[in-house]
Each structure stands twice: as C-alpha cells, then as structure tokens.
Design a protein around this motif. Structure first.
Motif, mmCIF file in Angstrom:
data_model
loop_
_atom_site.group_PDB
_atom_site.id
_atom_site.type_symbol
_atom_site.label_atom_id
_atom_site.label_comp_id
_atom_site.label_asym_id
_atom_site.label_seq_id
_atom_site.Cartn_x
_atom_site.Cartn_y
_atom_site.Cartn_z
ATOM 1 N N PHE A 142 0.817 -1.201 0.000
ATOM 2 C CA PHE A 142 0.000 0.000 0.000
ATOM 3 C C PHE A 142 0.859 1.263 0.000
ATOM 4 C CE2 PHE A 142 -2.978 -3.171 1.104
ATOM 5 C CZ PHE A 142 -4.253 -2.668 0.891
ATOM 6 N N GLY A 143 1.884 1.284 0.844
ATOM 7 C CA GLY A 143 2.713 2.479 0.927
ATOM 8 C C GLY A 143 3.957 2.209 1.754
ATOM 9 N N GLU A 144 4.770 3.243 1.931
ATOM 10 C CA GLU A 144 5.974 3.105 2.737
ATOM 11 C C GLU A 144 6.270 4.417 3.442
ATOM 12 O OE1 GLU A 144 9.686 2.519 0.857
ATOM 13 O OE2 GLU A 144 9.462 4.155 -0.574
ATOM 14 N N LEU A 145 6.832 4.290 4.642
ATOM 15 C CA LEU A 145 7.410 5.407 5.372
ATOM 16 C C LEU A 145 8.921 5.339 5.174
ATOM 17 C CD1 LEU A 145 5.315 4.882 8.583
ATOM 18 C CD2 LEU A 145 5.242 6.983 7.233
ATOM 19 N N TYR A 146 9.568 6.465 4.912
ATOM 20 C CA TYR A 146 11.015 6.424 4.689
ATOM 21 C C TYR A 146 11.649 7.727 5.170
ATOM 22 C CZ TYR A 146 10.016 9.268 0.532
ATOM 23 O OH TYR A 146 9.602 10.264 -0.311
ATOM 24 N N ARG A 147 12.955 7.643 5.454
ATOM 25 C CA ARG A 147 13.686 8.804 5.968
ATOM 26 C C ARG A 147 14.387 9.533 4.817
ATOM 27 N NH1 ARG A 147 15.060 7.669 11.803
ATOM 28 N NH2 ARG A 147 15.063 5.416 12.078
ATOM 29 N N ARG A 148 14.353 10.844 4.926
ATOM 30 C CA ARG A 148 15.177 11.682 4.054
ATOM 31 C C ARG A 148 15.659 12.869 4.887
ATOM 32 N NH1 ARG A 148 15.442 8.031 1.357
ATOM 33 N NH2 ARG A 148 15.188 7.752 -0.885
ATOM 34 N N ALA A 149 16.969 12.953 5.094
ATOM 35 C CA ALA A 149 17.571 14.055 5.853
ATOM 36 C C ALA A 149 16.925 14.174 7.230
ATOM 37 C CB ALA A 149 17.441 15.371 5.074
ATOM 38 N N GLU A 150 16.868 13.032 7.938
ATOM 39 C CA GLU A 150 16.333 12.985 9.302
ATOM 40 C C GLU A 150 14.853 13.341 9.370
ATOM 41 O OE1 GLU A 150 18.162 11.701 11.656
ATOM 42 O OE2 GLU A 150 19.744 11.509 10.151
ATOM 43 N N GLU A 151 14.167 13.287 8.232
ATOM 44 C CA GLU A 151 12.739 13.604 8.202
ATOM 45 C C GLU A 151 11.977 12.400 7.657
ATOM 46 O OE1 GLU A 151 10.204 17.455 6.887
ATOM 47 O OE2 GLU A 151 11.401 16.548 5.295
ATOM 48 N N TRP A 152 10.821 12.111 8.251
ATOM 49 C CA TRP A 152 10.017 10.994 7.782
ATOM 50 C C TRP A 152 9.040 11.453 6.702
ATOM 51 C CZ3 TRP A 152 10.765 5.997 8.484
ATOM 52 C CH2 TRP A 152 11.543 5.576 9.569
ATOM 53 N N LYS A 153 8.952 10.655 5.655
ATOM 54 C CA LYS A 153 8.016 10.920 4.563
ATOM 55 C C LYS A 153 7.163 9.680 4.315
ATOM 56 C CE LYS A 153 10.767 14.321 2.007
ATOM 57 N NZ LYS A 153 11.244 14.728 0.658
ATOM 58 N N PHE A 154 6.064 9.885 3.595
ATOM 59 C CA PHE A 154 5.202 8.768 3.209
ATOM 60 C C PHE A 154 5.064 8.757 1.695
ATOM 61 C CE2 PHE A 154 1.140 6.922 1.994
ATOM 62 C CZ PHE A 154 1.163 5.717 2.682
ATOM 63 N N ARG A 155 5.186 7.561 1.130
ATOM 64 C CA ARG A 155 5.006 7.409 -0.317
ATOM 65 C C ARG A 155 3.811 6.500 -0.591
ATOM 66 N NH1 ARG A 155 9.785 5.996 -1.775
ATOM 67 N NH2 ARG A 155 10.418 7.919 -2.797
ATOM 68 N N ALA A 156 2.928 6.907 -1.482
ATOM 69 C CA ALA A 156 1.802 6.093 -1.927
ATOM 70 C C ALA A 156 2.302 5.149 -3.010
ATOM 71 C CB ALA A 156 0.680 6.983 -2.468
ATOM 72 N N VAL A 157 2.391 3.860 -2.714
ATOM 73 C CA VAL A 157 3.022 2.900 -3.628
ATOM 74 C C VAL A 157 1.991 2.235 -4.536
ATOM 75 C CG1 VAL A 157 4.432 0.818 -3.792
ATOM 76 C CG2 VAL A 157 4.916 2.517 -2.023
ATOM 77 N N GLY A 158 1.060 1.458 -3.961
ATOM 78 C CA GLY A 158 0.028 0.816 -4.778
ATOM 79 C C GLY A 158 0.568 -0.220 -5.734
ATOM 80 N N GLN A 159 1.464 -1.089 -5.263
ATOM 81 C CA GLN A 159 2.097 -2.096 -6.114
ATOM 82 C C GLN A 159 1.648 -3.493 -5.719
ATOM 83 O OE1 GLN A 159 4.258 -1.911 -8.818
ATOM 84 N NE2 GLN A 159 3.788 -4.090 -8.888
ATOM 85 N N GLY A 160 1.175 -4.279 -6.671
ATOM 86 C CA GLY A 160 0.735 -5.639 -6.402
ATOM 87 C C GLY A 160 1.791 -6.676 -6.713
ATOM 88 N N TYR A 161 1.709 -7.828 -6.029
ATOM 89 C CA TYR A 161 2.581 -8.981 -6.239
ATOM 90 C C TYR A 161 1.707 -10.219 -6.380
ATOM 91 C CZ TYR A 161 6.847 -6.547 -4.712
ATOM 92 O OH TYR A 161 7.918 -5.701 -4.599
ATOM 93 N N ASP A 162 2.126 -11.135 -7.218
ATOM 94 C CA ASP A 162 1.367 -12.386 -7.336
ATOM 95 C C ASP A 162 2.117 -13.546 -6.672
ATOM 96 O OD1 ASP A 162 3.435 -12.787 -9.067
ATOM 97 O OD2 ASP A 162 2.213 -13.108 -10.854
ATOM 98 N N VAL A 163 3.012 -13.227 -5.737
ATOM 99 C CA VAL A 163 3.844 -14.270 -5.127
ATOM 100 C C VAL A 163 3.394 -14.631 -3.724
ATOM 101 C CG1 VAL A 163 5.892 -13.784 -6.502
ATOM 102 C CG2 VAL A 163 5.477 -12.479 -4.421
ATOM 103 N N GLY A 164 2.343 -14.020 -3.203
ATOM 104 C CA GLY A 164 1.846 -14.371 -1.883
ATOM 105 C C GLY A 164 2.709 -13.810 -0.768
ATOM 106 N N LEU A 165 2.266 -14.039 0.448
ATOM 107 C CA LEU A 165 2.947 -13.492 1.613
ATOM 108 C C LEU A 165 4.375 -14.014 1.743
ATOM 109 C CD1 LEU A 165 2.900 -11.881 4.258
ATOM 110 C CD2 LEU A 165 1.916 -13.890 5.356
ATOM 111 N N ALA A 166 4.553 -15.348 1.621
ATOM 112 C CA ALA A 166 5.890 -15.915 1.784
ATOM 113 C C ALA A 166 6.837 -15.403 0.698
ATOM 114 C CB ALA A 166 5.819 -17.437 1.760
ATOM 115 N N GLY A 167 6.345 -15.308 -0.536
ATOM 116 C CA GLY A 167 7.190 -14.809 -1.617
ATOM 117 C C GLY A 167 7.564 -13.359 -1.426
ATOM 118 N N LEU A 168 6.610 -12.569 -0.952
ATOM 119 C CA LEU A 168 6.879 -11.168 -0.695
ATOM 120 C C LEU A 168 7.941 -11.015 0.393
ATOM 121 C CD1 LEU A 168 5.984 -8.241 -1.288
ATOM 122 C CD2 LEU A 168 4.248 -8.507 0.471
ATOM 123 N N ALA A 169 7.782 -11.776 1.477
ATOM 124 C CA ALA A 169 8.757 -11.715 2.568
ATOM 125 C C ALA A 169 10.140 -12.140 2.092
ATOM 126 C CB ALA A 169 8.288 -12.599 3.725
#
Length: 693
Positions: A142-169
């Motif tokens: 769905f999305g990710e939180l990430y650091r840039r210059a000691e600041e937290w940002k949020f990115r809207a990702v919206g990317q699907g995988y067809d490999v299931g939970l174990a494959g994703l991990a």
C-alpha cells in the motif's frame, strides 16, 4: 494522494512522532479479508534480520516501534490499524513497508474501496490514498514510510505482487520456514503463489522521472515515478527468543494455533460456600462513586504493572512504547476551583512524555459533556496529548459519545478517545487466551482484573440499556403507529449497533478469535446514512438484523430480532461441499449436529428457488434424506436456525432484551456453529512445497 506521490509528515502535522496507519477494504459479499504485514528495511533494501518482519505471528516490536492492532469494523468492511512510534525506529532502518496479503487463492481485485490512511498522534487524519486498480494479485504494497535528511516521509506505492505473503517476505530478505512441520497449523495466512518467473518490481528511489499525476495531491506533495517496492511481514518472537538462544527460528507464514487455558484445578475448599481471596475485592462497594474510584484504580494499576496490557490499550491512542506510570484523583488547576480527573496516564520514552487524562463512569452512568469539555481545555493548556473517556457505553463509528469543542487557534491539539468496559475486558481476555503475556504474575493480575470487571457489583458490565426509545418503539410497531423519520427509531438502531459490537467483543474474548460485525451497506454510504436506512426498514418490517463473522468458521452468524412476534432468530448458512453426493452431505451434517438442540431448524437452500425442504433436527435425525429436494434441484447449502423469545425490558436483567440477545448468540455458537467443520485448508503453495523438499 495519488500513486507514486510522496509527502513529508512534518508538512501535515506537528504531532508525527507516533502515527497510525490504517489499511481498509470492503467486500461485496461481506466475507473478503486480508492480513496486514510490515517490513523494516536497512540501507540495502532488505530486512536486517527476520525479526524485522511483522505480521499476525509477530504483531509487536520489542522496542515499541511497530504494533499491529488488528481489525476494527467500518461502515462497509473492516480496517486494519498499525501504530508506528517513529521516534523508536532504529537509526539504521531507512524504509518501512506497509503491505497486506490474501489467502486461499483470493486476490485484491475482489475487494472494493482499497485504501490506506495515516493519522497523527492526536488521531487527526493527515492523508488518504485510494486504490482502484489492484488486479488479480495476492499480495499488495500500500505504501511506505522512509527517511530523508532525518525527516520521515510517506510514499503512496500501490504495487501488487502475485507471489503471496511468503514470496513477498522472501523478496525482502526474510528466511521463511514453512516446512512440513507446519502441516498441523492453520495455513490460512498466505495466498497461493503465482506462476514462476513473474518479474518482481524493484524498490523505488527518491529520484526518478516525474510522472503525470492522476489528480493533484496538494502543494506539499512531491511527484515521483509510480515506484514499486517489495514488502514483508514478520516472524513472531517465541518465548525462547526473549532469552539467550542459539539460532533464531525462522518466521512461519502459517498462522499459529490458539491454545486456550487448561481446565482450572480442583479447589481445596471444604465446600462451595468458601470464597477464594481476591486481589480486588468488590463486597465493600456501596455507591456509584465507590465503584468509579475503585474501577479506575484497579484498571490503571494493572495497566502500569502489565506492560503488554497497558500498551495494548494505549497504542491505539498514539501513545509510544515506554515506561508507564498511572495516577488517580489528581488535582489540576482550572479557574477558581481545581478539577480532579479520575486518572492520569504518563508514558516516558527517550526523555519525552506522553500524557492523557482519564474520565471514568460505571454502572451505566452517562458521561457529562461539560465535564469532558473542561478536561479537554485543561489538557490543551497543559500540553497533554489526549483525554480518554471510559464508560459502559460503546462508541459508534462516526458518532462520538460526547461533543467537545476544540479551539482551532491552539497549536497543541488534544485527541478525545473512548473505551468501553467491554473492550477493556475483551483485550484482557485476548492476551490471556490468545496472545500470551510475559510471565505468570502478569497472567494472574489480568485474571484478577477480569474477575473484578465481570463481578455483578463492579458496575463495569458494558452496554446495558437500550434507551428511553426502546419501549415506545416496540409499542408503536405493535400497533402500527410509527412513521418513517421518527427519531426514536434511529435511537433504537444506534442502541442495537452498540449491543452487536459488545456481543462481538464478548464472544471474541471467550473464543480467542476475531469476531466482527458484517456491513453490507452500499459502497460510499456513510454510517449515518446506513443507520437511517436501518431505521426506515425497522419501521416497515419491525425487525432488527445483524451479521457476525467469526474467524475460522465457514460463514456468517445472523441475528434477527422480530419486534412484532417477540422472537429472536440466530442462523448460520453452511455452503454445500464441492464434491460428493447430496445424501452424503445431509447425513454428514446431521452427524456434526449430534450435540445440537433438538428444536434446531434445518433448511435446504436450493438454487433458483426461495426455499427447499426443512424440518427440526429431532425429525431429521432418523431421516436425513428428507432434506433432499424432491425435484432433484441443485443444493447450494443448508441454513441452520434457532428461535427463542426475546426479553421485554430494555435493560440487562434476566428478562431483558440485551441479555436475551447475548445468551442467544453464545448458545447458538456453542451448540451449533462450534460443531461444524472449519473451512478446509488450501493446498500447499509452491513456496511451501519447495521448502518441504
């Protein structure tokens, strides 16, 4: 936000040290669901260890940086919430992936209204990202939180995988261990893997070619490529993990079994008149004031002494993980006369304090708006983060129990949260029966708390009054004098919804499973519109209806209260097996119901027809073939129903409506639903088969 956009959290709020990320969805059938997972990634785009994978088998980080709070019902489906204490995230973690997965071959394209929202520590929503192109994938970032210059940002990702939970991990560096030893566990946490050779997306970068936004996300948002990432859920720490150990066990994506407490040992008392000594006695409670004071002190002391329990209750309010201290009867200045809130909660982490005022009511007493307003004003002036109200009442979605005005000119915002005593008891039961606590002393403290809350003299019995409109509405339905739009109808519908939510909490706590109300409202309908529609239908047909989904059962448990006939109906639809013969199905069903009441009604559901053969279990036991349609029509399932009279009074007494509904649901589940076969486990995925070899 739109897909690919990102934004700095500091541009949205000054209170983002702790944030709540919610993943939501709706299902047209009311049966669709997904499991949330979180991955903490280091500089190489991989987890630092398997412990950085958080999911249903590993819901809480030891440092408090991540806590999966579980599902909460919404108007049209459910919402999974995750609390992030961004001040506690280790400095070598650069990205936090938020994902979800489906199982048993299901895909995200079958769900409606996929969305992710993020709220700050005061509970104010900061952003929303809606997804309308999920497609036929079994895992989704769905999305990710990430650091840039000691600041937290949020990115809207919206990317699907067809490999299931174990494959994703696995893609993010988690070493999954779903070998043959997991066969006896319920493997419903992972979707089937897709075809081999599917290209997997790479992690997005801050830079990249700009993309044309689908719509403007606002001036503060930056546009980047519709970047895609890989996400991961995490392993649950076993008891051995808390002690010096050899090699850490690899996470299993097969869900763990729930082990309920063993039978209580035989008492050493000479006879039944002896009463066991209790840590929190209730015999001396004589007045409402005594009950409020004792209940507040009992609850706050257990929260401070049992970290798992205290964290469980406060994490949803944006509190960080840290050292907790609780206080009662605190005097705070307020004009000419000081105010005395019932309690104060203070949590310290890294030299910073999170503080909340607590206002408690017991024995069905209502919260007083002017009192809560005064505490909100005090909290705003003194820099407190929240005011927590606690009473027997159950808050409804989109309908606060107390209207409090917040001065928008103040930079410091105060969040107003509500807990019901039923929810407190539910959380204690879930820890004792399902998730476990740190040691035996903590378990004993929670058991003593539960005993106190459930004692008839404690005043902490949850929602227990259908309200002043209950009797007039019942009479109006009987003599057909009610009109649509009568505000008393809406009052009854709101009380019914509160009762259903409380029944879910009670049953879920006993079973150690999630029990949630099913919403089948039209997509986009807000809670108030849904309740208004229910009120109109109550006026027309004189019935209140609700459906409960119980984790691990093959359908939904329906409750119908017919106010005209004074009857309660609890029912459950059992789908027909995909293979075999109808006579075999009916015989097997009758065998499963060997312990069910003789007056259980069994009805055959026939495709294209309003109803098939039906009869009581007593009549059908010797002749299961009577359930087969005479015309050979295709059987789609069987409906099991129990009927009982409902209470007349509006309260929770022996003859009350509230108790009759609660008893009907518990009796039906225990004698009927609990004896039915659970859904068959799906076939092993390619990942599991490869691991087993």
């Amino acid at each position: 936000m739109v897909k690919g956009s990102n934004i700095a959290l500091s541009a949205l709020s000054d209170n983002t040290g702790s944030v709540i990320v919610s993943l939501g969805w709706a299902s047209p059938t009311g049966e669709g669901d997904a499991d949330v997972s979180v991955l903490l990634l280091g500089g190489q785009g991989k987890v630092r260890s398997d412990a950085d994978f958080y999911f249903y088998n590993n819901p809480v980080a030891a440092d408090g940086s991540v806590q999966l709070l579980g599902k909460a019902p919404t108007g049209e489906g459910s919402e999974d919430r995750i609390v992030f204490d961004l001040t506690a995230v280790p400095p070598d973690v650069e990205r936090v992936i938020v994902a979800a997965s489906r199982y048993e071959g299901a895909c995200f394209g079958e769900l409606d209204d996929l969305r992710v929202t993020l709220a700050d520590g005061s509970g104010d929503d900061l952003l929303r990202f809606a997804i309308d192109d999920a497609g036929s994938v079994s895992a989704f970032i769905f999305g990710e939180l990430y650091r840039r210059a000691e600041e937290w940002k949020f990115r809207a990702v919206g990317q699907g995988y067809d490999v299931g939970l174990a494959g994703l991990a696995t893609d993010f560096g988690v070493d999954i261990d779903d070998d043959a030893s997991s066969a006896d566990e319920q493997p419903d946490g992972e979707a089937e893997d897709g075809a081999e050779g599917t290209a997997r997306p790479t992690a997005p970068t801050e830079e990249g070619p700009p993309v044309e936004p689908e719509s403007s996300p606002g001036p503060a948002a930056e546009q980047v490529a519709p970047a895609t990432l890989e996400a991961v859920p995490a392993p649950r720490r076993s008891e051995e993990d808390a002690q010096p150990k050899k090699a850490a066990a690899r996470p299993r994506t097969a869900k763990k079994k729930v082990t309920l407490p063993k039978v209580v040992k035989k008492s050493l008392a000479e006879n039944d008149s002896w009463r066991e000594a209790r840590l929190f006695p209730v015999s001396a409670l004589k007045s409402d004031r005594d009950r409020e004071t004792r209940a507040t002190s009992v609850l706050l002391s257990v929260m401070a002494q049992v970290p798992e329990f205290g964290r469980r209750l406060t994490a949803a309010f944006g509190a960080p993980a840290g050292r907790m201290e609780t206080f009662t009867e605190v005097s705070l200045p307020h004009g000419d006369s000081p105010r005395r809130p019932d309690g104060v909660i203070r949590v310290e982490r890294a030299g910073k304090l999170w503080t909340a005022l607590v206002e408690t009511k017991t024995n069905g007493n209502a919260l007083r708006p002017e009192q809560v307003q005064a505490y909100a004003d005090i909290a705003a002036r003194r820099g407190y983060e929240a005011v927590i109200t606690l009473s027997n009442d159950v808050a409804l979605e989109g309908s606060p129990l107390v209207d409090v005005k917040i001065d928008g000119r103040r930079k410091h915002k105060v969040a107003l949260w509500h807990l019901s005593w039923a929810e407190v008891a539910h959380q204690a039961q879930m820890l004792l029966r399902h998730e476990g606590v740190g040691n035996g002393a903590h378990a004993w403290l929670l058991q003593e708390l539960l005993h106190y809350l459930q004692h008839e003299n404690s005043g902490c019995h949850g929602f227990q009054n259908m309200g002043a409109a209950w009797v007039p509405v019942r009479r109006g339905i009987d003599d057909e004098t009610l009109c649509q739009g009568d505000p008393r109808l809406l009052e009854v519908v709101e009380s019914w919804e509160r009762l259903v939510r409380q029944v879910c909490l009670g049953l879920g706590g006993e079973l150690g499973h999630k029990v949630l109300p099913v919403r089948r409202a039209k997509r986009g309908a807000d809670p108030e519109a849904r309740r208004a529609d229910m009120a109109d239908r109550l006026c027309t047909d004189g019935k209140l209806h609700a459906e409960l989904r119980i984790e691990g059962t093959p359908g939904v448990l329906a409750i119908t209260a017919d106010l005209r006939t004074g009857k309660l109906r609890t029912s459950f639809d059992v789908p027909a097996p995909e293979q075999g013969y109808p006579l075999t199905w009916s015989k097997r069903l009758i065998r499963q119901l060997a312990e069910a009441p003789a007056d259980l009604h069994v009805e055959t559901l026939v495709e294209g027809e309003t109803g098939g053969p039906r009869g009581t279990l007593e009549r059908l036991r010797p002749e299961p073939a009577d359930l087969l349609p005479k015309n050979g029509a295709q059987i789609t399932g069987f409906r099991l129903s129990l009927f009982k009279g409902m209470g007349n009074s509006r309260g929770k007494t022996e003859s009350g409506f509230i108790r009759s509904v609660d008893d009907a649901v518990h009796r039906f589940h225990g004698s009927v639903v609990a004896n039915l076969d659970r859904p068959a486990p799906r076939p092993a995925s390619s990942t599991e088969r490869a691991a087993a070899t």
